[in-house]
Design an enzyme around this catalytic site. Structure first.
Site, PDB file in Angstrom:
ATOM      1  N   ALA A  46      31.660  47.963 -81.161  1.00 14.19           N
ATOM      2  CA  ALA A  46      32.056  47.606 -82.523  1.00 14.19           C
ATOM      3  C   ALA A  46      33.567  47.484 -82.576  1.00 14.19           C
ATOM      4  O   ALA A  46      34.278  48.084 -81.760  1.00 14.19           O
ATOM      5  CB  ALA A  46      31.561  48.656 -83.517  1.00 14.19           C
ATOM      6  N   SER A  47      34.038  46.706 -83.539  1.00 18.77           N
ATOM      7  CA  SER A  47      35.474  46.494 -83.671  1.00 18.77           C
ATOM      8  C   SER A  47      35.869  46.639 -85.133  1.00 18.77           C
ATOM      9  O   SER A  47      35.229  46.065 -86.014  1.00 18.77           O
ATOM     10  CB  SER A  47      35.848  45.105 -83.159  1.00 18.77           C
ATOM     11  OG  SER A  47      37.217  44.864 -83.328  1.00 18.77           O
ATOM     12  N   ALA A  48      36.907  47.418 -85.372  1.00 16.26           N
ATOM     13  CA  ALA A  48      37.397  47.630 -86.736  1.00 16.26           C
ATOM     14  C   ALA A  48      38.876  47.278 -86.802  1.00 16.26           C
ATOM     15  O   ALA A  48      39.458  46.787 -85.837  1.00 16.26           O
ATOM     16  CB  ALA A  48      37.152  49.073 -87.156  1.00 16.26           C
ATOM     17  N   SER A  49      39.494  47.541 -87.940  1.00 17.75           N
ATOM     18  CA  SER A  49      40.871  47.093 -88.152  1.00 17.75           C
ATOM     19  C   SER A  49      41.883  47.851 -87.322  1.00 17.75           C
ATOM     20  O   SER A  49      42.886  47.306 -86.895  1.00 17.75           O
ATOM     21  CB  SER A  49      41.221  47.225 -89.640  1.00 17.75           C
ATOM     22  OG  SER A  49      41.057  48.560 -90.049  1.00 17.75           O
ATOM     23  N   ALA A 100      40.912  50.247 -84.646  1.00 16.82           N
ATOM     24  CA  ALA A 100      40.452  50.587 -83.294  1.00 16.82           C
ATOM     25  C   ALA A 100      39.127  49.902 -83.009  1.00 16.82           C
ATOM     26  O   ALA A 100      38.506  49.306 -83.904  1.00 16.82           O
ATOM     27  CB  ALA A 100      40.309  52.101 -83.150  1.00 16.82           C
ATOM     28  N   GLN A 101      38.690  49.983 -81.760  1.00 18.16           N
ATOM     29  CA  GLN A 101      37.359  49.540 -81.397  1.00 18.16           C
ATOM     30  C   GLN A 101      36.763  50.543 -80.413  1.00 18.16           C
ATOM     31  O   GLN A 101      37.485  51.351 -79.821  1.00 18.16           O
ATOM     32  CB  GLN A 101      37.365  48.127 -80.807  1.00 18.16           C
ATOM     33  CG  GLN A 101      38.050  47.947 -79.485  1.00 18.16           C
ATOM     34  CD  GLN A 101      38.111  46.478 -79.076  1.00 18.16           C
ATOM     35  OE1 GLN A 101      38.204  45.579 -79.927  1.00 18.16           O
ATOM     36  NE2 GLN A 101      38.055  46.213 -77.787  1.00 18.16           N
ATOM     37  N   LYS A 153      36.788  55.497 -78.121  1.00 13.65           N
ATOM     38  CA  LYS A 153      37.493  54.818 -79.207  1.00 13.65           C
ATOM     39  C   LYS A 153      38.936  54.579 -78.776  1.00 13.65           C
ATOM     40  O   LYS A 153      39.622  55.510 -78.336  1.00 13.65           O
ATOM     41  CB  LYS A 153      37.450  55.665 -80.475  1.00 13.65           C
ATOM     42  CG  LYS A 153      38.029  54.977 -81.702  1.00 13.65           C
ATOM     43  CD  LYS A 153      37.740  55.778 -82.970  1.00 13.65           C
ATOM     44  CE  LYS A 153      38.208  55.051 -84.211  1.00 13.65           C
ATOM     45  NZ  LYS A 153      37.862  55.800 -85.450  1.00 13.65           N
ATOM     46  N   ASP A 171      35.369  58.527 -95.918  1.00  9.24           N
ATOM     47  CA  ASP A 171      35.163  57.124 -95.545  1.00  9.24           C
ATOM     48  C   ASP A 171      33.675  56.908 -95.243  1.00  9.24           C
ATOM     49  O   ASP A 171      33.302  56.369 -94.205  1.00  9.24           O
ATOM     50  CB  ASP A 171      36.015  56.784 -94.323  1.00  9.24           C
ATOM     51  CG  ASP A 171      36.226  55.278 -94.169  1.00  9.24           C
ATOM     52  OD1 ASP A 171      35.990  54.537 -95.140  1.00  9.24           O
ATOM     53  OD2 ASP A 171      36.624  54.839 -93.074  1.00  9.24           O
TER      54      ASP A 171
END
Length: 542
Positions: free
Chosen positions: A131-134, A136-137, A152, A286
């Site tokens: 998965a990829s986020a703003s 980190a991935q 991570k 979150d």
């Protein structure tokens, strides 16, 4: 060079906002003249998406501007007491999914931060991200002992980009405070500063690892499971933790196929929230669906799995109590108590007329009770309550921003899982028990027991402390008496000197009169001169 880059970056942001027609949002405000200059500086920039609503255009612009603005939009979506409903609804749709960076970069960063070749660190490392986020991935990996983990990794260069974007957000906040209606009261600079702290906290994966370990310990063997952190493989930019399997909490079809008791699952979500807020004062802030999974091994006794503990919140004991009392007073329709609590807590100015505030709260809240209890929204209650308080100059409470955001997530998930969820029935017993433990006999006894070791340690010192204090008081009294005697002696000495001076002047005047002869006129002048001196001498006698 740096200032030039900042100007170019600011120009790109301004162009993006103009391309999406967002300057229209500020027409008619004190910022309008500056917007006209911006249009002149960037000719040809006009709304390219007239068919979209203003909320949709705002959401698309933030997505185009990048991760910092996306996350800021997500935070703003929770401030429905500040934003128009259409804008808040669109911002709530922002998804924190961005294009992944190359796996080879992640592999190189892990080796650099942990100081070993990837083959020594892991038995297997998947370069393709899960998965990829703003910020980190994550990548799947296997430790040398065969345990499956996730790794991570922070995005390369993300810290510099966040600093650059936050500088511009700070400038925008300053403009908003100066030129927008209610700008000062809403404290946009404090809002941006709070967001700056939050997003910088996310850049330290050791902090996230510590949060995860704390939450795992608090719910050990309970209804929330947090994966284990592998500390030997953690760093500020790399975090390794246990890989867990579960059903995404928003995949209702999969949960139904697994036979999960959705009513119990929804109620447990509420229980987890209130336990974190009131028992631990340490809550996952979150809790969007991407961070929550369900362990359906025992479908009649489902367990939540919590991931990504980068953002956590806490409340002071005073805020906890006032919040609990607000909820309970609202449930009992005791609007005067709600008004009094806001004044006592300092959330509204001390001079606020309680009667006026009570009437405003009643006007807003009574229609809510026209609905069945199962349809009453905690989050909407908070939003409407804070919106009403704005009229009475209620200041933004930063400590409540994360709480409100989390409550929106929890309530939304609960109603999605089980639309008939009665949040009040689930929460009210918990709140009453918490209040009883805090202010009832059990709470008093608990605080006494907690303080007992301290007083047991200090008790032998008390006689000496009391004796020392009495000696100090005795010494102060003796010193005061001595000072009083000295002052009396100084006053007496001053009067004596004054009489001597006045007597000298009197004798001089008489001498001058005698020296002038025995004429009547000189004697008269001498008498007139001597008269006030004689009177002053007489009055100053002891």
């Amino acid at each position: 060079m740096r200032s030039i880059r900042s100007l170019l970056h600011a120009r790109r942001i301004l162009a993006t906002l103009l391309d999406h027609g967002l300057d229209e949002l500020l027409d008619g405000t004190a910022l309008s003249p500056r917007l006209k200059l911006a249009r002149l500086a960037l000719p040809g920039r006009r709304n390219r998406f007239p068919e979209l609503s203003r909320g949709q255009r705002l959401r698309h612009a933030l997505q185009e501007l990048g991760p910092v603005f996306v996350k800021f939009g997500q935070m703003l979506s929770t401030r429905r007491d500040l934003l128009p409903a259409d804008l808040a609804a669109e911002l709530a749709l922002l998804q924190d999914q961005v294009k992944p960076f190359p796996g080879e970069e992640a592999l190189a960063l892990v080796e650099a931060r942990l100081g070993k070749p990837i083959a020594e660190l892991f038995k297997h490392f998947d370069a393709q991200p899960l998965a990829s986020a703003s910020v980190a991935q994550v990548h799947a990996a296997v430790l040398p002992d065969g345990r499956e983990v996730v790794v991570k990794v922070l995005r390369p260069g993300i810290a510099a980009r966040i600093v650059r974007d936050m500088e511009l957000l700070a400038v925008l906040a300053e403009w908003a405070e100066r030129f927008l209606p209610d700008g000062k009261r809403l404290k946009p600079r404090e809002l941006v500063a709070d967001y700056d702290k939050t997003i910088h906290d996310e850049l330290d994966l050791m902090r996230e690892a510590a949060n995860a370990a704390t939450m795992r310990r608090l719910f050990e063997g309970g209804i929330l499971y947090v994966p284990e952190v592998h500390w030997d493989f953690c760093d500020e930019q790399v975090m390794v933790m246990e890989r867990v399997a579960g059903i995404p909490v928003d995949d209702i079809a999969a949960l139904n196929a697994a036979g999960v008791d959705l009513k119990k699952l929804a109620e447990r979500g509420v229980e987890i929230f209130f336990t974190q807020v009131f028992r631990d004062s340490f809550f996952h802030a979150d809790m969007h669906p991407g961070n929550i999974f369900v362990d359906a091994t025992d479908p009649k006794n489902p367990t939540y799995i919590g991931l990504d503990c980068g953002i956590v919140g806490s409340l002071s004991t005073a805020d906890q109590r006032y919040l609990a009392e607000n909820f309970l007073a609202f449930f009992e329709r005791d609007y005067r108590r709600v008004a009094e609590l806001h004044v006592q807590s300092g959330w509204v100015p001390a001079g606020t007329r309680v009667e006026d505030f009570e009437a405003a709260i009643r006007t807003v809240c009574e229609p809510i009770f026209g609905k069945p209890l199962a349809q009453i929204s905690f989050a909407q209650f908070l939003i409407r309550l804070f919106a009403t308080a704005r009229r009475f100059e209620m200041e933004v409470q930063p400590q409540l921003v994360l709480l409100q955001k989390t409550l929106l997530y929890v309530e939304g998930l609960g109603r999605q899982l089980y639309p008939e969820l009665d949040l009040w029935a689930t929460a009210r017993p918990f709140l009453k028990d918490w209040m009883h433990q805090r202010v009832g006999p059990r709470g008093v006894w608990k605080r006494i027991r907690q303080a007992a070791p301290f007083w047991a340690e200090k008790l032998p010192e008390l006689p000496d402390l009391v004796y020392g204090r009495l000696k100090e008081i005795e010494g102060l009294r003796a010193g005061q008496e001595k000072l009083d005697r000295q002052l009396a002696e100084q006053r007496q000495d001053g009067r004596r000197r004054q009489r001597q001076w006045q007597g000298g002047v009197l004798l001089s005047a008489l001498g001058l009169a005698l020296a002038a002869g025995s004429g009547a006129l000189p004697m008269l002048w001498a008498g007139l001169l001597a008269l006030p001196l004689v009177g002053a001498w007489y009055l100053s006698r002891d």
